[in-house]
Design a protein around this motif. Structure first.
Motif, PDB file in Angstrom:
ATOM      1  N   ARG A  58       0.823  -1.229  -0.142  1.00 19.54           N
ATOM      2  CA  ARG A  58      -0.189   0.021  -0.096  1.00 19.54           C
ATOM      3  C   ARG A  58       0.893   1.198   0.020  1.00 19.54           C
ATOM      4  O   ARG A  58       0.459   2.117  -0.578  1.00 19.54           O
ATOM      5  N   LYS A  59       2.184   1.187   0.768  1.00 21.30           N
ATOM      6  CA  LYS A  59       3.088   2.121   0.572  1.00 21.30           C
ATOM      7  C   LYS A  59       3.846   2.334  -0.477  1.00 21.30           C
ATOM      8  O   LYS A  59       4.750   3.187  -0.570  1.00 21.30           O
ATOM      9  N   GLN A  60       3.428   1.473  -1.668  1.00 19.45           N
ATOM     10  CA  GLN A  60       4.376   1.227  -2.658  1.00 19.45           C
ATOM     11  C   GLN A  60       5.801   1.059  -2.597  1.00 19.45           C
ATOM     12  O   GLN A  60       6.658   1.188  -3.443  1.00 19.45           O
ATOM     13  N   ASN A  61       6.105   0.268  -1.455  1.00 16.70           N
ATOM     14  CA  ASN A  61       7.447  -0.187  -1.151  1.00 16.70           C
ATOM     15  C   ASN A  61       7.311  -1.583  -1.786  1.00 16.70           C
ATOM     16  O   ASN A  61       7.231  -2.637  -0.811  1.00 16.70           O
ATOM     17  N   LEU A  62       7.955  -1.851  -2.827  1.00 18.97           N
ATOM     18  CA  LEU A  62       7.983  -2.996  -3.447  1.00 18.97           C
ATOM     19  C   LEU A  62       9.200  -3.864  -2.588  1.00 18.97           C
ATOM     20  O   LEU A  62       8.978  -5.345  -2.645  1.00 18.97           O
ATOM     21  N   GLU A  63      10.180  -3.280  -2.187  1.00 18.23           N
ATOM     22  CA  GLU A  63      11.325  -4.379  -1.667  1.00 18.23           C
ATOM     23  C   GLU A  63      10.763  -4.525  -0.362  1.00 18.23           C
ATOM     24  O   GLU A  63      10.972  -5.797   0.142  1.00 18.23           O
ATOM     25  N   GLY A  64      10.298  -3.941   0.307  1.00 15.67           N
ATOM     26  CA  GLY A  64       9.674  -4.240   1.688  1.00 15.67           C
ATOM     27  C   GLY A  64       8.686  -5.096   1.641  1.00 15.67           C
ATOM     28  O   GLY A  64       8.410  -6.094   2.410  1.00 15.67           O
ATOM     29  N   THR A  65       7.583  -5.202   0.600  1.00 11.23           N
ATOM     30  CA  THR A  65       6.595  -6.207   0.317  1.00 11.23           C
ATOM     31  C   THR A  65       7.476  -7.600   0.014  1.00 11.23           C
ATOM     32  O   THR A  65       7.078  -8.544   0.524  1.00 11.23           O
ATOM     33  N   GLU A  66       8.570  -7.548  -0.929  1.00  6.14           N
ATOM     34  CA  GLU A  66       9.302  -8.759  -1.141  1.00  6.14           C
ATOM     35  C   GLU A  66       9.680  -9.431   0.136  1.00  6.14           C
ATOM     36  O   GLU A  66       9.903 -10.411   0.255  1.00  6.14           O
ATOM     37  N   LYS A  67      10.434  -8.463   0.762  1.00 11.61           N
ATOM     38  CA  LYS A  67      11.206  -8.861   2.365  1.00 11.61           C
ATOM     39  C   LYS A  67      10.157  -9.508   2.898  1.00 11.61           C
ATOM     40  O   LYS A  67      10.399 -10.639   3.481  1.00 11.61           O
TER      41      LYS A  67
END
Length: 171
Positions: A58-67
């Protein structure tokens, strides 16, 4: 990462402790333990890792999502059916940018497991339509776009659907 049934066992154990506290007339402790048991039951139905992954998405943080998604090693063991669908849905959204065939498999698996929200199904079908369009499968892309349009009740994807239909006409 807890196994999905371990959460239920913990909830049952804490509930038994709560009953023992009620028997000993420690009402406050019993109520607190019942609330703790409720948290375990809540996390059985709503996986904590997936909730954190959705927050990052939701925050557009793809690296965080992947983590966060990488913390789930065996989704079949750790997640119930609908959670597995959302796990593969998020993985598909992440992977489709790098590897279309892998992303297509993950999104189809998410659809087969059953996404609960209509707009999530619409987004998955929209991504699958984009993949089909890039592979020159016009009939499949048109079908998927029409299904996505029917599922998009709130019109959140209307612009993307219209743009893809215009691109499809050029093919």
């Amino acid at each position: 990462m807890f196994h999905k049934y371990l959460k239920l066992v913990l909830a049952a154990g804490v509930t038994i402790l709560a009953v023992l506290q009620f028997i000993d007339e420690n009402i406050g402790n019993g109520i607190l333990l019942l609330l703790l048991a409720g948290i375990f039951v809540f996390f059985y139905f709503k996986n904590e890792i997936l909730l954190l992954a959705f927050l990052q998405m939701r925050k557009q943080n793809l690296e965080g999502t992947e983590k966060w998604l990488n913390k789930i090693k065996k989704p079949e063991m750790a997640l119930i059916g609908s959670q597995q669908a959302y796990y593969y849905y998020l993985q598909g959204l992440m992977v489709v940018q790098k590897n279309m065939s892998q992303g297509e498999k993950l999104l189809k698996k998410a659809l087969s497991l059953g996404l609960r929200m209509g707009h999530d199904v619409a987004m998955a079908k929209l991504n699958l339509a984009g993949i089909a369009m890039s592979r020159r499968r016009k009939r499949e892309a048109t079908t998927l776009l029409n299904e996505a349009k029917k599922l998009d009740k709130h019109g959140m994807l209307a612009d993307q659907i219209k743009l893809m239909k215009d691109q499809l006409k050029k093919i």
